[in-house]
Design an enzyme around this catalytic site. Sequence first.
Site, PDB file in Angstrom:
ATOM      1  CB  SER A  74     -11.019  21.121  18.886  1.00 33.16           C
ATOM      2  OG  SER A  74     -11.065  21.965  19.279  1.00 33.16           O
TER       3      SER A  74
ATOM      4  N   GLY B 239      -8.276  27.011  22.965  1.00 34.15           N
ATOM      5  CA  GLY B 239      -7.620  26.485  23.517  1.00 34.15           C
ATOM      6  C   GLY B 239      -5.818  26.239  24.237  1.00 34.15           C
ATOM      7  N   GLY B 240      -5.523  25.994  23.069  1.00 34.26           N
ATOM      8  CA  GLY B 240      -4.334  24.918  22.748  1.00 34.26           C
ATOM      9  C   GLY B 240      -4.302  24.755  21.892  1.00 34.26           C
ATOM     10  N   GLY B 241      -4.299  25.964  20.663  1.00 30.87           N
ATOM     11  CA  GLY B 241      -4.395  26.149  18.928  1.00 30.87           C
ATOM     12  C   GLY B 241      -5.429  25.456  18.464  1.00 30.87           C
ATOM     13  CB  SER B 242      -8.856  24.812  19.255  1.00 31.36           C
ATOM     14  OG  SER B 242      -8.532  23.733  19.888  1.00 31.36           O
TER      15      SER B 242
ATOM     16  CE  LYS C 294     -14.199  24.269  17.743  1.00 32.26           C
ATOM     17  NZ  LYS C 294     -12.863  24.748  19.013  1.00 32.26           N
TER      18      LYS C 294
END
Length: 612
Positions: free
Chosen positions: A281, A302-305, A205
């Site tokens: 993301s 960091g939030g489901g990425s 990534k």
Amino acid sequence: MGKKKAMVPVEKLDLSTVKYEPEVIKAPHLTGLMLKLFVRMAEAPVIGSLIMSFLKKQNKMVELLQDTVIPEAPMFKPEFPPKDAEPSVVTADEEGKPEDRVESALKCLPHYDPPSCWSGDLLPSFRYWKIRDYAHAYRSKIVTPSMVAEKIISVIEECNYHKPPTPLLISFDAEDIRKQAAASTKRFEEGNPLSILDGVFMAIKDDIDCYPHPSKGATTWMHEVRSVEKDAVCVSRVRSCGVILIGKANMHELGMGTTGNNPIYGTTRNPHALDRYTGGSSSGPAALVASGLCSAALGTDGGGSIRIPSSLCGVVGLKTTYGRTSVEGSLCDSGTVEIIGAIASTVEDVILVYAASLGSSPEDRICLRPPPPCFPDLSSLENANTLGSLRLGKYTDVVPLWFNDVHSTDISDVCEDVLNLLSKNHGCEKIEIVIPELNEMRTAHLVSIGSETMCSLNPDCADGKGVKLTYDTRTSLALFRSFTASDYVAAQCLRRRVMHHHMEIFKKADVIVTPTTGMTAPKIPPSALKDGETDMQVTGYLMRFVIAGNLLGLPAITIPVGYDKQGLPIGLQLIGRPWGEATILRLASAIEELCAKSRKKPASFYEILNIK
């Protein structure tokens, strides 16, 4: 001035009074000219603060963070209780060589029999080529890494001419891939591969350093202010195992979005339906794996990425315990909610990449005291007994249920069917649980990740780089700027409360089970391709079940379990105890086997290892 509301101390909360409150997000869906106009107003000195204040009040954030007394002390990063030993596991040395850990993990996998894996009679209608398939093909001289590299290079170059464009990579160097592949091919010719991962192709990534590629974080400028001198720690570990790195995968700019929309480099398309988002993301990594171009990828979460795009693209995504893998050498190396983890087409491939990349940073070893990493021994006779003893916690309540609070009942129905199969085939017990204060958890996570992101970007924004970001990123930053120091402290007090609730749940359940996302892949509005979009309702559905993994640092994994009526993938999420990766990987492997026959070939799929 009204009287402040006081929360009941967490240990005195009566769970019988807890009722699930569906999430209600009040924010406009904006694209095109309206989005641009909103950003201009949100960034204006006076009117901007009024808009953000109004939105926060509408969404009850002010009431919770400023008008409520939270009796607990703040917890500024996850704090974990001592870990009980997991049964039927193999322990690895996190300070040893990555190749040795991969070898340990390999011995834990079920027996691999090439003829049965490759004969069409016994196979489901579609299966992905696994890492062990590539390894066998190389060792049997059916193909070489250099031959596979040429196929991958030609596909990636063709993607630039697709209509619509399917931008998978932000940074790609064909000659560098050929050079890595030639070195791997030579090792096989000499009978000296570095590990089972030698010659396996992976993407990284764009927010993780992979020398000599720049790390742009999918912005136009990050590489100008932050040079890449070497690989991130986790990248150097997989590279030492012989992995061939194909470049930097596309992503939602700076990781600040759940769809994968990117007006700068182009929006990655979902391999199952090109008119739909991949999720974000880690959009590029998930699409590359789902389309068959890579065996695996490294993403950040960091939030489901990792879990959101893996679920929407029909692949496996692992979010490790916070601190299990070093994030040194990534754009998210200073936060308290982010991890680097593996995306792969199968659970066994996730295990192998996890084995190679894991290892805490020196700082986290001091403050988190991680126990030695473990892999589930899937090859042992004890595995079935260990699996059968697992207790699966599912949040049940009077209607509406959290588990069923989804955009389409196809999602909850498919996930429920899988839980029933686990009970029937393996004897897993379903346990009813209650998870209090879910809305408080979402708010605490938003303030935490938002404040930490803003802190890292402040110098660049002060230098005028902020206006070069996309409109949806700038919308998020306008909100993040409005958070105060007291908001951040209040969020950390909530973090301690929510951690207490989950540790109580894990006294009676081994794993918490949920759908991974509250909706399948959303359609890409044509108006969003040029300038982006902000759609908090979609974000709410996509993040509905993933937050505990980030705010509390818990391990979680998504496994593809079926499809909705439109043929779009559905993922089931398993959330484990701190450091409990082996347990969720064991259960994920069993689920994968139960769902293998239903797996469908994506509409956009490349037969890179064509050896039938």
